[in-house]
Scaffold this active site. Structure first.
Site, mmCIF file in Angstrom:
data_model
loop_
_atom_site.group_PDB
_atom_site.id
_atom_site.type_symbol
_atom_site.label_atom_id
_atom_site.label_comp_id
_atom_site.label_asym_id
_atom_site.label_seq_id
_atom_site.Cartn_x
_atom_site.Cartn_y
_atom_site.Cartn_z
ATOM 1 N N ASP A 58 0.890 -1.079 0.060
ATOM 2 C CA ASP A 58 0.168 0.015 -0.053
ATOM 3 C C ASP A 58 0.977 1.233 -0.213
ATOM 4 O OD1 ASP A 58 0.932 -0.561 2.558
ATOM 5 O OD2 ASP A 58 -1.015 -0.017 3.596
ATOM 6 N N CYS A 59 1.907 1.228 0.645
ATOM 7 C CA CYS A 59 2.713 2.463 0.632
ATOM 8 C C CYS A 59 3.507 2.373 -1.168
ATOM 9 C CB CYS A 59 3.997 2.229 1.279
ATOM 10 S SG CYS A 59 3.951 2.036 2.992
#
Length: 717
Positions: free
Chosen positions: A447-448
């Protein structure tokens, strides 16, 4: 050795602290008066130390966008020189003690300003009623928290007769004494020499010699778990511990309710205070521990040496691939301690470790503590950039320099290489990924990568920005994410799910849940799907079939993960509101709304049912522990913003209901544009709270701006 004199009450002068940031690295420095004159404090320094900022009173906002603009004007002051937004990442009470214990064992002196400010933090965050410490800053006193932080205070120089120590020691004894500390506490005390290794369950390094094909090989565990138990196994296997000192002799008296020599250590292996057991031992784990104990009594010397050597090889690869920063705050001091035991404290490797402990140390108005990682730089900056780009504030002249600097930062933080010997050290390829904190840390997070890519794509669409992140670099990021989709269609954090769910049955930590495996998460899945959608708008022909397949399976996972009440369970922030925002955003990306989707309608009804009387939303961390929604005693601006973002993404028809939340956020805004810190926002492993103090700026700005974008300009009555 750390200072061992009685506690000084002369804490530091906060006006002499400075935060230095360079290439994402953030370190605090205490200056003398002459140095302080030459290096003035920035607004960010003053803000995080709770010093007066002299920020101007801004015109009272008439519209939500006015309020968002005021929030942005305040928050821009906090941008660091290298373009990112720094912040504390604290909350757990088991992190700072690991650093202090490691420094003591390795005979390192903690600089005086740091020493006294760590004392101040520990005493400030102790339970006001009984003087103990919980597993995190919002928790009730536990044996785990109280034991480790009592020891940290004593090693830092707090006298045993200091009132705070007398009170904490009494609480520890009432809770069952240090014999009842959970497994991680037993390990730290054993390494320090104030507990016996015979009193903890085995951590055999021989597991690293097993064939990877076996489902319980450590390489199949969740990355944080294997990176904690790797150095633990190296130390445990050799029964390494600190050189004895008079202070340690005193601690062996203070931590227990009976004489140290009279304790039956083998009986303490499974002695854990019942109140703090989040995940009880299973019969399978107890059986395996019994087998391991039998093995410990007759382990072949050559096999043990081979296993220790393999553990050391794995430790060296971790150190090199992370530039000695390591994955996170538990294995950071553990790896440093292994290096000390193996090579001493004069070698270059140890010096690198000591230098990079500074990356984790954060100074605040409450004192100094060890962060959960070396920061959340990429994560926070990416969310901020997405917010201001989506709502149009990035187009305003006053925001353009902020955006240019943030884009430059995210450009530099993309990981451009793969780990050395990645197969040998059980790492995935990383080229093209973005990390949680900064490039040097070197770990892919799904998700980063997704949030950073969305942010960069949005910023590079602006007419005034550089386009340094080239199409091939975005393709590298897409390749990384597509490799990370699990068989169930969801996306995990660092890696694919590598082992069977049965692995959770041998979770040995007692105080944490869901730590043995990578799991798919609705938050990660939505983040990746939205980033793939944004990418496809710019490069529609690249791996289009693979992206279609990822969407199909990802959406199926999101719908399947929805709970019967319409919510999704959040694993990285509190809790149902957070994950339900992500769930709705994911479905809205393919055109599902309140009107045309039963799944989205059900999710909206869940959120609406949790709105509080003042128009806001607030959820307590107990939701994470119990799996059942718990209202916070007071609505929270961050969670209110998440709920508003979700309802607007769903095109929820009752705008008056959403407007009540908007008014709540506006009412909490201060005259200079800031929002004050309320409850803690984040969580991990179900039971450990962690702070994201930048959220109180990012998400209110985003929600206020989205309201105006979706509903239209105007004053809310």
């Amino acid at each position: 050795m750390p200072h061992s004199s009685p506690l000084t009450l002369n804490y530091t002068d906060l006006t002499r602290w400075r935060l230095r940031t360079e290439d994402g690295r953030q370190t605090w420095h205490y200056l003398n008066e002459a140095e302080a004159e030459k290096w003035p404090q920035t607004a960010a320094d003053k803000y995080w130390l709770d010093l007066k900022l002299n920020s101007p009173t801004l015109p009272k906002p008439r519209t939500p966008l006015d309020a968002a603009r005021n929030g942005l004007k305040f928050y821009q002051q906090l941008q660091c020189e290298d373009g990112h937004f720094a912040g504390a990442y604290g909350g757990p009470h088991f992190l700072t003690p690991g650093y202090v214990i490691t420094m003591y064992i390795s005979k390192q002196t903690i600089p005086e300003p740091m020493r006294v400010e760590m004392i101040r933090y520990l005493l400030t965050t102790a339970n006001k009623d009984d003087g103990g410490w919980g597993i995190h800053v919002a928790g009730e006193s536990t044996v785990f928290g109280t034991t480790l932080n009592y020891v940290a205070c004593r090693l830092l120089g707090v006298n045993r007769d200091h009132p705070a120590m007398v009170l904490a020691r009494g609480t520890l004894h009432k809770l069952g004494s240090a014999t009842a500390v959970p497994a991680w506490g037993k390990f730290w005390l054993s390494a320090l020499g104030v507990y016996e290794y015979e009193g903890m369950n085995p951590v055999p390094p021989e597991l690293w010699l097993l064939p990877y094909a076996l489902p319980f090989h450590p390489g199949r565990w969740w990355i944080h778990t294997r990176m904690v138990y790797l150095p633990m196994s190296f130390i445990y296997a050799q029964r390494l511990k600190a050189d004895d000192t008079p202070l340690l002799e005193q601690l062996r008296e203070e931590l227990y309710t009976q004489s140290y020599d009279s304790i039956d250590w083998p009986k303490q292996c499974n002695n854990v205070a019942a109140a703090e057991v989040f995940y009880p031992h299973t019969k399978l784990l107890d059986g395996l521990n019994t087998i391991c104990w039998m093995y410990e009594k007759c382990s072949p010397r050559r096999l043990r040496k081979w296993a220790v050597d393999e553990a050391w090889t794995q430790l060296q690869m971790e150190d090199k691939n992370t530039s000695y920063g390591n994955l996170a705050s538990v294995n950071k001091p553990l790896n440093m301690l292994c290096t000390y035991f193996k090579l001493g404290n004069e070698c270059e490797e140890f010096k690198q470790h000591r230098e990079h402990t500074l990356d984790y140390i954060w100074m605040s108005e409450s004192g100094m503590h060890f962060n959960g990682t070396d920061g959340s730089q990429v994560w926070d900056t990416a969310f901020f950039c997405q917010a201001v780009c989506e709502v149009g504030l990035a187009n305003e002249p006053s925001c353009q320099d902020t955006i240019k600097r943030a884009l430059e930062f995210l450009d530099t933080q993309q990981i451009r290489t793969d780990p050395e010997n990645h197969t040998r050290c059980y790492r995935d390829l990383t080229k093209g990924a973005w990390p949680f904190s900064r490039r040097a840390q070197g770990y892919t997070v799904s998700d980063c990568t997704a949030e950073a890519m969305k942010a960069v794509l949005s910023m590079q669409d602006l007419p005034y920005t550089n386009k340094n992140v080239t199409p091939d670099r975005f393709r590298d990021a897409v390749d990384v994410m597509l490799r990370m989709q699990n068989k169930d269609g969801g996306f995990a954090t660092y890696e694919l799910t590598r082992g069977p769910t049965l692995l959770e049955k041998i979770n040995p930590a007692e105080v944490f849940g869901d730590i043995m495996l990578e799991y798919s998460y609705p938050e990660c899945t939505t983040a990746v799907l939205l980033s793939l959608k944004a990418f496809r708008k710019r490069q529609p022909n690249y791996r289009s079939d693979a992206i279609d397949t990822a969407f199909k399976h990802g959406l199926r996972y999101i719908k399947k993960a929805q709970r019967p009440d319409g919510s999704w369970f959040g694993s990285w922030a509190i809790c149902f509101i957070y994950a339900t925002w992500f769930g709705i955003e994911g479905l809205s990306a393919v055109g599902e709304t309140y009107e045309n989707s039963g799944t989205v309608r059900k999710a909206c009804e869940f959120l609406v049912s949790k709105q509080q009387a003042d128009g806001g939303w607030g959820e307590d961390y107990k939701s994470c522990e119990t799996g059942v929604f718990h209202h916070h005693a007071q609505s929270q601006v961050v969670q209110t913003a998440w709920a508003i973002l979700a309802l607007l993404a769903a095109q929820y028809p009752d705008k008056n209901l959403i407007a009540r939340g908007i008014k709540l956020i506006m009412s909490r805004q201060q005259p200079d544009g800031r929002w004050n810190q309320e409850g803690i926002e984040g969580v991990f492993n179900r039971n450990a709270l962690i702070a994201y103090p930048n959220y109180k700026f990012i998400f209110p700005i985003w929600a206020l701006g989205r309201w105006e974008s979706e509903v239209g300009p105007g004053v809310i009555a």
